[in-house]
Design an enzyme around this catalytic site. Structure first.
Site, PDB file in Angstrom:
ATOM      1  N   ARG A  45       0.866  -1.190   0.000  1.00  0.00           N
ATOM      2  CA  ARG A  45       0.000   0.000   0.000  1.00  0.00           C
ATOM      3  C   ARG A  45       0.895   1.229   0.000  1.00  0.00           C
ATOM      4  O   ARG A  45       2.115   1.110   0.071  1.00  0.00           O
ATOM      5  CB  ARG A  45      -1.014   0.001   1.163  1.00  0.00           C
ATOM      6  CG  ARG A  45      -0.645  -0.664   2.436  1.00  0.00           C
ATOM      7  CD  ARG A  45       0.385   0.006   3.289  1.00  0.00           C
ATOM      8  NE  ARG A  45       0.190   1.422   3.441  1.00  0.00           N
ATOM      9  CZ  ARG A  45       1.145   2.285   3.707  1.00  0.00           C
ATOM     10  NH1 ARG A  45       2.398   1.883   3.849  1.00  0.00           N
ATOM     11  NH2 ARG A  45       0.908   3.562   3.833  1.00  0.00           N
ATOM     12  N   GLY A  46       0.258   2.400  -0.091  1.00  0.00           N
ATOM     13  CA  GLY A  46       1.018   3.636  -0.243  1.00  0.00           C
ATOM     14  C   GLY A  46       1.106   3.955  -1.730  1.00  0.00           C
ATOM     15  O   GLY A  46       1.446   3.078  -2.541  1.00  0.00           O
ATOM     16  N   ALA A  47       0.790   5.202  -2.083  1.00  0.00           N
ATOM     17  CA  ALA A  47       0.603   5.558  -3.498  1.00  0.00           C
ATOM     18  C   ALA A  47       1.770   5.162  -4.412  1.00  0.00           C
ATOM     19  O   ALA A  47       1.560   4.490  -5.430  1.00  0.00           O
ATOM     20  CB  ALA A  47       0.288   7.050  -3.602  1.00  0.00           C
ATOM     21  N   GLN A 197      -1.855   2.270  10.070  1.00  0.00           N
ATOM     22  CA  GLN A 197      -0.567   2.369   9.362  1.00  0.00           C
ATOM     23  C   GLN A 197       0.478   3.093  10.212  1.00  0.00           C
ATOM     24  O   GLN A 197       1.672   2.814  10.103  1.00  0.00           O
ATOM     25  CB  GLN A 197      -0.741   3.129   8.034  1.00  0.00           C
ATOM     26  CG  GLN A 197      -1.493   2.379   6.960  1.00  0.00           C
ATOM     27  CD  GLN A 197      -2.975   2.706   6.952  1.00  0.00           C
ATOM     28  OE1 GLN A 197      -3.544   3.031   7.987  1.00  0.00           O
ATOM     29  NE2 GLN A 197      -3.610   2.614   5.809  1.00  0.00           N
ATOM     30  N   ASP A 238      -1.917  10.958  -1.787  1.00  0.00           N
ATOM     31  CA  ASP A 238      -2.342   9.969  -2.783  1.00  0.00           C
ATOM     32  C   ASP A 238      -2.680  10.623  -4.112  1.00  0.00           C
ATOM     33  O   ASP A 238      -2.647   9.985  -5.155  1.00  0.00           O
ATOM     34  CB  ASP A 238      -3.543   9.170  -2.268  1.00  0.00           C
ATOM     35  CG  ASP A 238      -3.058   8.126  -1.289  1.00  0.00           C
ATOM     36  OD1 ASP A 238      -2.801   8.495  -0.131  1.00  0.00           O
ATOM     37  OD2 ASP A 238      -2.871   6.964  -1.700  1.00  0.00           O
ATOM     38  N   ASN A 248      -5.212  12.469   1.031  1.00  0.00           N
ATOM     39  CA  ASN A 248      -4.304  11.576   1.774  1.00  0.00           C
ATOM     40  C   ASN A 248      -5.166  10.786   2.754  1.00  0.00           C
ATOM     41  O   ASN A 248      -6.397  10.983   2.835  1.00  0.00           O
ATOM     42  CB  ASN A 248      -3.203  12.385   2.473  1.00  0.00           C
ATOM     43  CG  ASN A 248      -2.089  11.490   3.011  1.00  0.00           C
ATOM     44  OD1 ASN A 248      -1.557  10.640   2.299  1.00  0.00           O
ATOM     45  ND2 ASN A 248      -1.747  11.650   4.279  1.00  0.00           N
TER      46      ASN A 248
HETATM   47  O1  MRU Z   1      -4.464   3.253   2.320  1.00  0.00           O
HETATM   48  P1  MRU Z   1      -2.990   3.435   2.204  1.00  0.00           P
HETATM   49  O2  MRU Z   1      -2.220   2.842   3.320  1.00  0.00           O
HETATM   50  O3  MRU Z   1      -2.469   3.000   0.842  1.00  0.00           O
HETATM   51  O4  MRU Z   1      -2.797   5.010   2.289  1.00  0.00           O
HETATM   52  C1  MRU Z   1      -1.514   5.522   2.212  1.00  0.00           C
HETATM   53  C2  MRU Z   1      -1.449   6.980   2.406  1.00  0.00           C
HETATM   54  O5  MRU Z   1      -2.443   7.644   2.616  1.00  0.00           O
HETATM   55  C3  MRU Z   1      -0.102   7.612   2.236  1.00  0.00           C
HETATM   56  O6  MRU Z   1       0.042   8.724   3.053  1.00  0.00           O
HETATM   57  C4  MRU Z   1       0.078   8.052   0.777  1.00  0.00           C
HETATM   58  O7  MRU Z   1      -0.206   6.983  -0.095  1.00  0.00           O
HETATM   59  C5  MRU Z   1       1.440   8.539   0.503  1.00  0.00           C
HETATM   60  S1  MRU Z   1       2.618   7.243   0.550  1.00  0.00           S
HETATM   61  C6  MRU Z   1       4.144   7.850   0.182  1.00  0.00           C
END
Ligand code: MRU
Length: 349
Positions: A45-47, A197, A238, A248
């Site tokens: 996960r994470g963009a 997270q 995101d 985000n």
């Molecule tokens: O649902 P997730 O865990 O994928 O959400 C992640 C986030 O909101 C992060 O802050 C975002 O993707 C930036 S990651 C460098």
């Protein structure tokens, strides 16, 4: 460096983020469908990590195709892209990576490339995205480190670290770079309900690096700010719309308002692949609704009464007016963002 994801030759190996911090286990996605599932279920996960995972998913689909020619592969490629695109709607990096692969395939088909050449070039493109992501995080860190105080508390929300990228991180990359420069930063990590997270992932990766970290419940930030323990906020994103509105993890908007009310700078760190100039404002950013079980249950245990109404939007949008600066690998941008983003796109593009 934390091995968030890597290509093994037979598939994509993911550090299973649903199991951290208690278990450090790895799963191998052996076809594109398994990559899609890993994204959907948040094994990864994470963009930025989602974008690169999708790129490797496409490379895997190309490698394992039963098609005999490039022309036969073309409709299958579309199906693979559509499946990966259906996993999570908010992180624009996913669509950025898929579009980049689509442009590449169109170019290769146009030049009469063979299926073998297509397989090779698509994998090379995924590797390039992986390397570019790490490089972008490092450059972002170098640009952002100067914004953090010489010493003090930095609040972050969710996990925008090595685990959310191919390594180093965006918001946590800025923290890492500041610490590498000798700044004495203490990170306050919002636990980030409901997927935790912050409590699970940010705490785990910062401890691995020896960066002092305190986990707080999401509802404690205001009190800490009022007590003078937070000197800056830095979060990831995101999707950043053309006017600077930033999607985000849910709860980021709360933090931005709190920072504004306490006169604390609120920084967003994100690679250029997170900027979506085609989306005019945050209003148009699609917000993912996640399974209600993430709210009703924790570790298999029910928390809420049967039948109660549940809402689980995974992201929120912070209006640009609360964003002190956007830190990218191309530089640090300030308001008005519609102008600064467009200008940076023209200069670098
Ligand atoms: O649902 P997730 O865990 O994928 O959400 C992640 C986030 O909101 C992060 O802050 C975002 O993707 C930036 S990651 C460098």
């Amino acid at each position: 460096m934390i091995p968030t994801l890597n290509w093994t030759g037979d598939g994509v190996r993911f550090l299973d983020q649903t199991k951290l911090p208690l278990e450090e286990t790895y799963v191998l996605a052996a076809d594109y469908e398994q990559v899609a599932e890993a994204i959907k279920t948040m094994v990864v996960r994470g963009a930025p990590a989602i974008g690169v995972s999708a790129a490797y998913g496409i490379a895997l689909g190309a490698k394992k195709t039963k098609a005999g020619t490039a022309e036969e592969f073309a409709p299958e490629f579309e199906k693979i892209c559509a499946r990966l695109a259906s996993t999570r709607p908010t992180a624009v990096n996913l669509f950025w990576a898929i579009d980049r692969m689509k442009s590449l395939l169109a170019k290769l088909l146009g030049s009469g490339a063979t299926l073998g050449q297509i397989q090779e070039k698509i994998l090379a493109e995924a590797h390039a995205m992986y390397e570019e992501d790490i490089a972008a995080c490092k450059t972002m860190g170098a640009h952002g480190a100067g914004l953090l105080p010489e010493q003090g508390g930095v609040l972050t929300h969710c996990n925008a670290g090595a685990l959310a990228t191919c390594g180093y991180g965006t918001a946590l990359g800025v923290v890492r770079a500041a610490v590498e420069r000798g700044k004495r930063i203490h990170v306050y990590a919002d636990e980030t309900r409901p997927f935790l997270q912050g409590a699970r992932l940010t705490a785990w990766e910062l401890m691995a690096d020896g960066i002092p970290t305190t986990v707080i419940c999401d509802n404690m930030a205001a009190s800490l700010m009022r007590a003078g323990r937070i000197q800056a906020v830095v979060v990831g994103a995101d999707r950043i719309a053309a006017n600077g509105d930033t999607a985000n993890k849910i709860g980021t908007y709360n933090v931005a308002i709190l920072a504004h009310a306490h006169g604390i700078p609120f920084y967003v760190a994100a690679p250029w692949s997170t900027i979506d100039l085609a989306t005019a404002t945050g209003e148009a950013i699609p917000i993912e609704e996640r399974p209600h079980a993430e709210v009703t249950h924790h570790a298999g245990k029910q928390l809420t009464p049967n039948g109660v109404g549940i809402s689980n939007p995974a992201f929120d949008v912070t209006p640009a007016k609360y964003v002190t600066a956007i830190i990218t690998e191309r530089g640090v941008l300030r308001a008005p963002y519609r102008e600064s983003l467009r200008e940076m796109e023209l200069v670098a593009g």
